[in-house]
Design an enzyme around this catalytic site. Structure first.
Site, PDB file in Angstrom:
ATOM      1  N   MET A  93       0.497  -1.302  -0.087  1.00 24.92           N
ATOM      2  CA  MET A  93       0.013  -0.026   0.022  1.00 24.92           C
ATOM      3  C   MET A  93       1.028   1.396  -0.257  1.00 24.92           C
ATOM      4  O   MET A  93       0.415   2.261   0.518  1.00 24.92           O
ATOM      5  CB  MET A  93      -0.989  -0.025   1.271  1.00 24.92           C
ATOM      6  CG  MET A  93      -1.810  -1.295   0.984  1.00 24.92           C
ATOM      7  SD  MET A  93      -2.861  -1.420  -0.322  1.00 24.92           S
ATOM      8  CE  MET A  93      -4.295  -0.356  -0.117  1.00 24.92           C
ATOM      9  N   HIS A 112      -4.970  -5.358  -7.818  1.00 18.26           N
ATOM     10  CA  HIS A 112      -5.817  -4.295  -7.232  1.00 18.26           C
ATOM     11  C   HIS A 112      -7.187  -4.746  -7.363  1.00 18.26           C
ATOM     12  O   HIS A 112      -7.917  -5.416  -8.338  1.00 18.26           O
ATOM     13  CB  HIS A 112      -5.767  -2.906  -8.105  1.00 18.26           C
ATOM     14  CG  HIS A 112      -6.523  -1.825  -7.527  1.00 18.26           C
ATOM     15  ND1 HIS A 112      -6.387  -1.242  -6.384  1.00 18.26           N
ATOM     16  CD2 HIS A 112      -7.414  -1.166  -8.063  1.00 18.26           C
ATOM     17  CE1 HIS A 112      -7.104  -0.482  -6.179  1.00 18.26           C
ATOM     18  NE2 HIS A 112      -7.831  -0.279  -7.253  1.00 18.26           N
ATOM     19  N   ASP A 153      -2.352   2.342  -9.213  1.00 16.41           N
ATOM     20  CA  ASP A 153      -3.308   1.116  -9.826  1.00 16.41           C
ATOM     21  C   ASP A 153      -3.438   1.348 -11.242  1.00 16.41           C
ATOM     22  O   ASP A 153      -4.376   1.101 -11.590  1.00 16.41           O
ATOM     23  CB  ASP A 153      -4.296   0.989  -8.952  1.00 16.41           C
ATOM     24  CG  ASP A 153      -3.877   0.715  -7.432  1.00 16.41           C
ATOM     25  OD1 ASP A 153      -3.306  -0.255  -7.128  1.00 16.41           O
ATOM     26  OD2 ASP A 153      -4.509   1.504  -6.720  1.00 16.41           O
TER      27      ASP A 153
HETATM   28  C1  GAR Z   1      -6.126  -6.929  -1.537  1.00 15.50           C
HETATM   29  O1  GAR Z   1      -7.431  -6.864  -2.154  1.00 15.50           O
HETATM   30  C2  GAR Z   1      -5.384  -6.112  -2.687  1.00 15.50           C
HETATM   31  O2  GAR Z   1      -6.012  -6.238  -4.061  1.00 15.50           O
HETATM   32  C3  GAR Z   1      -5.359  -4.737  -2.366  1.00 15.50           C
HETATM   33  O3  GAR Z   1      -5.263  -5.033  -0.887  1.00 15.50           O
HETATM   34  C4  GAR Z   1      -5.696  -6.254  -0.539  1.00 15.50           C
HETATM   35  C5  GAR Z   1      -4.715  -7.064   0.123  1.00 15.50           C
HETATM   36  O4  GAR Z   1      -5.287  -8.312   0.879  1.00 15.50           O
HETATM   37  N1  GAR Z   1      -4.525  -3.864  -2.878  1.00 15.50           N
HETATM   38  C6  GAR Z   1      -4.515  -2.723  -3.400  1.00 15.50           C
HETATM   39  O5  GAR Z   1      -5.529  -2.082  -3.093  1.00 15.50           O
HETATM   40  C7  GAR Z   1      -3.627  -2.011  -4.089  1.00 15.50           C
HETATM   41  N2  GAR Z   1      -4.172  -0.662  -4.380  1.00 15.50           N
HETATM   42  P1  GAR Z   1      -4.228  -9.398   1.647  1.00 15.50           P
HETATM   43  O6  GAR Z   1      -3.212  -8.589   2.395  1.00 15.50           O
HETATM   44  O7  GAR Z   1      -5.122 -10.137   2.180  1.00 15.50           O
HETATM   45  O8  GAR Z   1      -3.414  -9.946   0.434  1.00 15.50           O
END
Ligand code: GAR
Length: 211
Positions: A93, A112, A153
């Site tokens: 992030m 994303h 993203d």
């Molecule tokens: C996921 O939904 C991913 O797509 C998102 O963070 C989450 C992480 O979940 N990423 C973003 O929003 C990037 N902008 P996780 O830690 O359980 O894999």
């Protein structure tokens, strides 16, 4: 001689997508190894998942007052020591600047939870759900894309999958469906990349929003 492809996974939190990658590497579905898991935050559950899988887990935080460019250059130096074929942003992030990205052209992959051009940044799932509640959209989706530059993203799309909303579904249930779809799509896409089958890759279960 072909070497076993190496992945470095960058995370910032729970790491459920990291877990999907670790499991797929362990089972051979992704014929690659995870050389290191790096988090910009200490004490996140994703680092525990990495250790439990016997993978090097490293908290790599920005120091107080450290400029973004300096952190990114330091991170790139560290990531480069693992000689990764691909760097997977699985819930990472932090925006990466060209100080990082220029070191790994064509090798940085982002996941994303939204379709291309929609809901960039944080809380994409919640924002899409709120938009559905307002009657503005009837589906959202997920994507895996290359990260060529500092766009948020955004970048050449490797795979997408539409996730339709279901009437009266609570946010928690919807979120669980999105994450389940992400776990599959990320594994399928990384498999396709690792085995060299990338052009116009689409999951058999996915459909392009433009199809
Ligand atoms: C996921 O939904 C991913 O797509 C998102 O963070 C989450 C992480 O979940 N990423 C973003 O929003 C990037 N902008 P996780 O830690 O359980 O894999």
């Amino acid at each position: 001689m072909n070497h076993m492809k190496r992945l470095v996974v960058l995370i910032s939190g729970n790491g459920s997508n990291l877990q999907a990658i670790l499991d797929a590497c362990a089972s051979g579905e992704i014929p690659a190894s995870v050389a290191a898991v790096i988090s910009n935050k200490p004490d996140v559950y994703g680092l525990v998942r990495a250790r439990q899988a016997g993978v090097l887990a490293v908290a790599f935080s920005k120091s107080d007052g450290e400029p973004r460019a300096a952190y990114d250059a330091r991170l790139a130096d560290y990531v480069a020591t693992f000689q990764p074929d691909y760097i997977v942003l699985a819930g990472w992030m932090r925006l990466l600047t060209s100080n990082f990205l220029s070191r790994f052209p064509g090798r940085v992959i982002n996941l994303h939870p939204a379709l291309p051009g929609t809901f960039p940044g944080t809380h994409a799932i919640e924002r899409a759900y709120a938009s559905f509640q307002r009657g503005e959209i009837d589906h959202t989706g997920i994507m895996v894309h290359l990260v060529p530059d500092e766009g948020v993203d955004d970048g050449p799309v490797l795979a997408t999958q539409v996730v339709p909303f279901q009437p009266s579904e609570a946010l928690a249930q919807f979120e669980a469906r999105v994450h389940a779809a992400e776990h599959r799509l990320l594994v399928e896409t990384m498999r396709a990349l690792v085995v060299g089958r990338v052009s116009n890759f689409q999951s058999p279960n996915s459909r392009s929003p433009h199809a």
